[in-house]
Write a protein that holds these residues in place. Structure first.
Motif, PDB file in Angstrom:
ATOM      1  N   VAL A 163    -111.789 -24.404  33.841  1.00  0.00           N
ATOM      2  CA  VAL A 163    -112.698 -23.457  34.476  1.00  0.00           C
ATOM      3  C   VAL A 163    -114.097 -24.056  34.539  1.00  0.00           C
ATOM      4  CG1 VAL A 163    -113.764 -21.171  34.299  1.00  0.00           C
ATOM      5  CG2 VAL A 163    -111.354 -21.475  33.689  1.00  0.00           C
ATOM      6  N   TYR A 164    -114.553 -24.612  33.418  1.00  0.00           N
ATOM      7  CA  TYR A 164    -115.888 -25.196  33.391  1.00  0.00           C
ATOM      8  C   TYR A 164    -115.966 -26.257  32.301  1.00  0.00           C
ATOM      9  CZ  TYR A 164    -117.200 -23.096  28.973  1.00  0.00           C
ATOM     10  OH  TYR A 164    -117.258 -22.790  27.650  1.00  0.00           O
ATOM     11  N   GLY A 165    -116.978 -27.086  32.366  1.00  0.00           N
ATOM     12  CA  GLY A 165    -117.251 -28.063  31.332  1.00  0.00           C
ATOM     13  C   GLY A 165    -118.740 -28.359  31.298  1.00  0.00           C
ATOM     14  N   THR A 166    -119.291 -28.450  30.095  1.00  0.00           N
ATOM     15  CA  THR A 166    -120.690 -28.814  29.921  1.00  0.00           C
ATOM     16  C   THR A 166    -120.742 -29.992  28.948  1.00  0.00           C
ATOM     17  OG1 THR A 166    -121.132 -27.401  28.005  1.00  0.00           O
ATOM     18  CG2 THR A 166    -121.353 -26.384  30.186  1.00  0.00           C
ATOM     19  N   ASP A 167    -121.938 -30.401  28.579  1.00  0.00           N
ATOM     20  CA  ASP A 167    -122.080 -31.482  27.603  1.00  0.00           C
ATOM     21  C   ASP A 167    -121.590 -31.073  26.222  1.00  0.00           C
ATOM     22  OD1 ASP A 167    -123.220 -33.026  29.563  1.00  0.00           O
ATOM     23  OD2 ASP A 167    -125.285 -32.662  28.910  1.00  0.00           O
ATOM     24  N   SER A 168    -121.465 -29.772  25.951  1.00  0.00           N
ATOM     25  CA  SER A 168    -121.122 -29.330  24.605  1.00  0.00           C
ATOM     26  C   SER A 168    -119.831 -28.541  24.477  1.00  0.00           C
ATOM     27  CB  SER A 168    -122.270 -28.494  24.029  1.00  0.00           C
ATOM     28  OG  SER A 168    -122.519 -27.373  24.856  1.00  0.00           O
ATOM     29  N   THR A 169    -119.310 -28.002  25.576  1.00  0.00           N
ATOM     30  CA  THR A 169    -118.134 -27.134  25.480  1.00  0.00           C
ATOM     31  C   THR A 169    -117.309 -27.177  26.761  1.00  0.00           C
ATOM     32  OG1 THR A 169    -117.438 -24.886  24.890  1.00  0.00           O
ATOM     33  CG2 THR A 169    -119.357 -25.079  26.272  1.00  0.00           C
ATOM     34  N   SER A 170    -116.062 -26.741  26.663  1.00  0.00           N
ATOM     35  CA  SER A 170    -115.231 -26.617  27.861  1.00  0.00           C
ATOM     36  C   SER A 170    -114.455 -25.316  27.792  1.00  0.00           C
ATOM     37  CB  SER A 170    -114.270 -27.802  28.009  1.00  0.00           C
ATOM     38  OG  SER A 170    -113.245 -27.742  27.052  1.00  0.00           O
ATOM     39  N   GLY A 171    -114.133 -24.785  28.961  1.00  0.00           N
ATOM     40  CA  GLY A 171    -113.356 -23.561  29.055  1.00  0.00           C
ATOM     41  C   GLY A 171    -112.181 -23.755  29.993  1.00  0.00           C
ATOM     42  N   VAL A 172    -111.022 -23.257  29.573  1.00  0.00           N
ATOM     43  CA  VAL A 172    -109.805 -23.383  30.364  1.00  0.00           C
ATOM     44  C   VAL A 172    -109.053 -22.050  30.361  1.00  0.00           C
ATOM     45  CG1 VAL A 172    -109.571 -25.837  29.802  1.00  0.00           C
ATOM     46  CG2 VAL A 172    -108.366 -24.144  28.422  1.00  0.00           C
ATOM     47  N   VAL A 173    -108.133 -21.906  31.296  1.00  0.00           N
ATOM     48  CA  VAL A 173    -107.189 -20.795  31.291  1.00  0.00           C
ATOM     49  C   VAL A 173    -105.797 -21.389  31.170  1.00  0.00           C
ATOM     50  CG1 VAL A 173    -106.196 -18.879  32.598  1.00  0.00           C
ATOM     51  CG2 VAL A 173    -108.665 -19.278  32.664  1.00  0.00           C
ATOM     52  N   TRP A 174    -105.038 -20.894  30.213  1.00  0.00           N
ATOM     53  CA  TRP A 174    -103.656 -21.310  30.004  1.00  0.00           C
ATOM     54  C   TRP A 174    -102.721 -20.212  30.515  1.00  0.00           C
ATOM     55  CZ3 TRP A 174    -101.444 -25.662  27.911  1.00  0.00           C
ATOM     56  CH2 TRP A 174    -102.286 -26.547  27.231  1.00  0.00           C
ATOM     57  N   ARG A 175    -101.602 -20.619  31.128  1.00  0.00           N
ATOM     58  CA  ARG A 175    -100.542 -19.690  31.527  1.00  0.00           C
ATOM     59  C   ARG A 175     -99.211 -20.288  31.088  1.00  0.00           C
ATOM     60  NH1 ARG A 175    -100.922 -16.153  36.380  1.00  0.00           N
ATOM     61  NH2 ARG A 175     -99.233 -14.695  36.050  1.00  0.00           N
ATOM     62  N   LEU A 176     -98.477 -19.520  30.286  1.00  0.00           N
ATOM     63  CA  LEU A 176     -97.167 -19.940  29.806  1.00  0.00           C
ATOM     64  C   LEU A 176     -96.132 -18.934  30.275  1.00  0.00           C
ATOM     65  CD1 LEU A 176     -99.385 -20.730  27.495  1.00  0.00           C
ATOM     66  CD2 LEU A 176     -97.363 -21.367  26.221  1.00  0.00           C
ATOM     67  N   LYS A 177     -95.131 -19.402  30.999  1.00  0.00           N
ATOM     68  CA  LYS A 177     -94.017 -18.555  31.380  1.00  0.00           C
ATOM     69  C   LYS A 177     -93.176 -18.287  30.126  1.00  0.00           C
ATOM     70  CE  LYS A 177     -93.564 -20.541  36.013  1.00  0.00           C
ATOM     71  NZ  LYS A 177     -92.657 -21.316  36.880  1.00  0.00           N
ATOM     72  N   PRO A 178     -92.323 -17.250  30.151  1.00  0.00           N
ATOM     73  CA  PRO A 178     -91.456 -16.995  29.001  1.00  0.00           C
ATOM     74  C   PRO A 178     -90.689 -18.263  28.592  1.00  0.00           C
ATOM     75  CG  PRO A 178     -91.351 -15.149  30.501  1.00  0.00           C
ATOM     76  CD  PRO A 178     -92.161 -16.232  31.188  1.00  0.00           C
ATOM     77  N   GLY A 179     -90.735 -18.557  27.283  1.00  0.00           N
ATOM     78  CA  GLY A 179     -90.060 -19.734  26.738  1.00  0.00           C
ATOM     79  C   GLY A 179     -90.919 -20.990  26.686  1.00  0.00           C
TER      80      GLY A 179
END
Length: 122
Positions: free
Chosen positions: A31-47
């Motif tokens: 989603v975003y990245g800076t010099d100090s942190t990053s943000g992501v979205v994870w999606r896992l299907k069943p299993g």
């Protein structure tokens, strides 16, 4: 990861649905990245699973948006996890999960500081 152009608030407001992509394996979308942190979205299907792992230099915070499953606080251990949970894994601490529910499991992950390492424990 780069700043998303055209989003509201000069690249500071994002919609989870725009990033919660599904794939043949647990899918991580930046989603975003800076010099100090990053943000992501994870999606896992069943299993689907994120194998137990750790980061030696970074904390990893998971904000659970949808679904249910099991969290791995240690290799070989399982604890229930579900929508509404916030999981904090400080640097050097095992974490991972498997979607044991019937719907997709979606969470936001915040990692800091970056860059970080990844050490698989499985």
């Amino acid at each position: 990861m780069s700043k998303v152009t055209g989003s509201e608030f000069s690249g500071r407001r994002f919609r989870i649905d725009d990033f919660a992509k599904a794939g043949d394996v647990a899918t991580r979308t930046g989603v975003y990245g800076t010099d100090s942190t990053s943000g992501v979205v994870w999606r896992l299907k069943p299993g689907q699973e994120i194998v137990p792992h750790l980061h030696n230099m970074s904390d990893d915070v998971w904000i659970c948006i949808q679904g249910s499953g099991v969290f791995y606080p240690e290799k070989g251990e399982e604890r229930p996890i579900e929508k509404g949970d916030i999981i904090v894994s400080p640097k050097g601490i095992c974490h991972g999960m498997r979607n044991t529910g019937t719907e997709d499991f979606i969470f936001v992950g915040i990692l800091a500081p970056v860059p970080s390492d990844y050490v698989a424990l499985k």
